[in-house]
Design an enzyme around this catalytic site. Structure first.
Site, PDB file in Angstrom:
ATOM      1  CE  LYS A 222     -14.413  14.200  -7.801  1.00  0.00           C
ATOM      2  NZ  LYS A 222     -15.189  15.258  -8.402  1.00  0.00           N
TER       3      LYS A 222
ATOM      4  CE1 TYR B  42     -15.912  11.807 -13.015  1.00  0.00           C
ATOM      5  CE2 TYR B  42     -13.383  11.891 -12.475  1.00  0.00           C
ATOM      6  CZ  TYR B  42     -14.575  12.114 -12.034  1.00  0.00           C
ATOM      7  OH  TYR B  42     -15.117  12.344 -10.975  1.00  0.00           O
TER       8      TYR B  42
ATOM      9  CG  ASN C  62     -17.039  18.583  -6.805  1.00  0.00           C
ATOM     10  OD1 ASN C  62     -15.849  17.350  -7.232  1.00  0.00           O
ATOM     11  ND2 ASN C  62     -17.952  17.949  -7.560  1.00  0.00           N
TER      12      ASN C  62
ATOM     13  CD  GLU D 124     -18.597   4.584 -10.794  1.00  0.00           C
ATOM     14  OE1 GLU D 124     -19.151   5.956 -11.532  1.00  0.00           O
ATOM     15  OE2 GLU D 124     -19.047   5.843  -9.222  1.00  0.00           O
TER      16      GLU D 124
HETATM   17  P1  GTP Z   1     -19.474  13.055  -8.942  1.00  0.00           P
HETATM   18  O1  GTP Z   1     -20.291  12.700  -8.598  1.00  0.00           O
HETATM   19  O2  GTP Z   1     -18.391  13.341  -9.125  1.00  0.00           O
HETATM   20  O3  GTP Z   1     -19.531  12.250 -10.942  1.00  0.00           O
HETATM   21  O4  GTP Z   1     -20.991  14.468  -9.524  1.00  0.00           O
HETATM   22  P2  GTP Z   1     -21.874  14.590 -10.107  1.00  0.00           P
HETATM   23  O5  GTP Z   1     -22.625  13.644 -10.913  1.00  0.00           O
HETATM   24  O6  GTP Z   1     -22.281  15.753  -9.612  1.00  0.00           O
HETATM   25  O7  GTP Z   1     -21.283  15.508 -11.135  1.00  0.00           O
HETATM   26  P3  GTP Z   1     -21.313  15.578 -13.057  1.00  0.00           P
HETATM   27  O8  GTP Z   1     -21.223  13.564 -13.271  1.00  0.00           O
HETATM   28  O9  GTP Z   1     -21.729  16.572 -14.096  1.00  0.00           O
HETATM   29  O10 GTP Z   1     -19.877  16.091 -12.993  1.00  0.00           O
HETATM   30  C1  GTP Z   1     -18.507  14.864 -12.760  1.00  0.00           C
HETATM   31  C2  GTP Z   1     -16.973  16.020 -12.521  1.00  0.00           C
HETATM   32  O11 GTP Z   1     -17.044  16.829 -13.006  1.00  0.00           O
HETATM   33  C3  GTP Z   1     -17.750  17.007 -11.147  1.00  0.00           C
HETATM   34  O12 GTP Z   1     -17.788  16.233  -9.866  1.00  0.00           O
HETATM   35  C4  GTP Z   1     -16.811  18.096 -10.866  1.00  0.00           C
HETATM   36  O13 GTP Z   1     -15.244  17.510 -10.369  1.00  0.00           O
HETATM   37  C5  GTP Z   1     -16.679  17.817 -13.016  1.00  0.00           C
HETATM   38  N1  GTP Z   1     -17.262  19.155 -13.319  1.00  0.00           N
HETATM   39  C6  GTP Z   1     -18.256  18.858 -13.482  1.00  0.00           C
HETATM   40  N2  GTP Z   1     -18.945  20.213 -13.972  1.00  0.00           N
HETATM   41  C7  GTP Z   1     -17.982  21.330 -14.272  1.00  0.00           C
HETATM   42  C8  GTP Z   1     -17.486  22.524 -14.824  1.00  0.00           C
HETATM   43  O14 GTP Z   1     -17.901  22.786 -15.298  1.00  0.00           O
HETATM   44  N3  GTP Z   1     -16.035  22.351 -14.249  1.00  0.00           N
HETATM   45  C9  GTP Z   1     -15.120  21.782 -14.460  1.00  0.00           C
HETATM   46  N4  GTP Z   1     -14.060  21.731 -14.510  1.00  0.00           N
HETATM   47  N5  GTP Z   1     -15.266  20.808 -13.812  1.00  0.00           N
HETATM   48  C10 GTP Z   1     -16.799  20.091 -13.260  1.00  0.00           C
END
Ligand code: GTP
Ligand code: MG
Length: 138
Positions: free
Chosen positions: A9, A49, A112, A126
């Site tokens: 990222k 997303y 992250n 994807e």
């Molecule tokens: P990915 O591998 O990126 O999909 O991460 P994940 O599966 O661990 O997380 P998820 O699919 O729940 O969320 C996708 C992405 O949204 C995360 O990796 C973060 O970058 C973002 N995200 C999730 N929760 C939050 C939040 O509370 N605040 C913000 N700003 N971003 C968030």
């Protein structure tokens, strides 16, 4: 053998961490079978997303993912989806296990450092969004 989709990222590419993150993948036995650095368009980030469309952080997430270059990748290996998520660590770096990429490098739950598919089925979807078949060389 399984494939997963990975994104390094903007927070990580900006801090010159592409190689350090790839070293973690390779150390874990994941092979980088496709890779390119791109500046995601807003449309690409919105589509990618789309499952998070109703979440409060969606706009912020799309803005972040288009704010600087990302490195999109296809990783291959035994149980690649699970192994990749294991080395990435928990979404929130405060909860990520010691030694994981997010523990070492992530700045916040939003910034992250990495994305990884959550299932082989989603990985295929994807991968198809960013790579033509010819660009993946196993
Ligand atoms: P990915 O591998 O990126 O999909 O991460 P994940 O599966 O661990 O997380 P998820 O699919 O729940 O969320 C996708 C992405 O949204 C995360 O990796 C973060 O970058 C973002 N995200 C999730 N929760 C939050 C939040 O509370 N605040 C913000 N700003 N971003 C968030
Ligand atoms: Mg996810």
């Amino acid at each position: 053998i399984e494939r997963t989709f990975s994104i390094i990222k903007p927070d990580a590419t900006k801090r010159n961490l592409t190689g350090a993150i790839n070293a973690v993948f390779e150390e874990a036995g994941l092979r980088i079978v496709a890779q390119k650095r791109i500046l995601m368009t807003t449309a690409q980030a919105q589509e990618f997303y789309a499952v998070h469309k109703e979440r409060p952080f969606y706009g912020e997430l799309v803005e972040f993912m288009t704010s600087a270059p990302v490195v999109v990748q296809v990783l291959e290996g035994e149980n690649a989806v699970a192994k990749h998520r294991e080395v990435m660590g928990a979404t929130n770096p405060a909860e990520a296990a010691e030694g994981t990429i997010r523990k070492k490098f992530a700045l916040s739950v939003g910034e992250n450092s990495v994305h990884g598919s959550d299932s082989a089925e989603n990985a295929a979807i994807e991968i198809a969004q960013f790579f033509a078949g010819m660009e993946i060389v196993g």
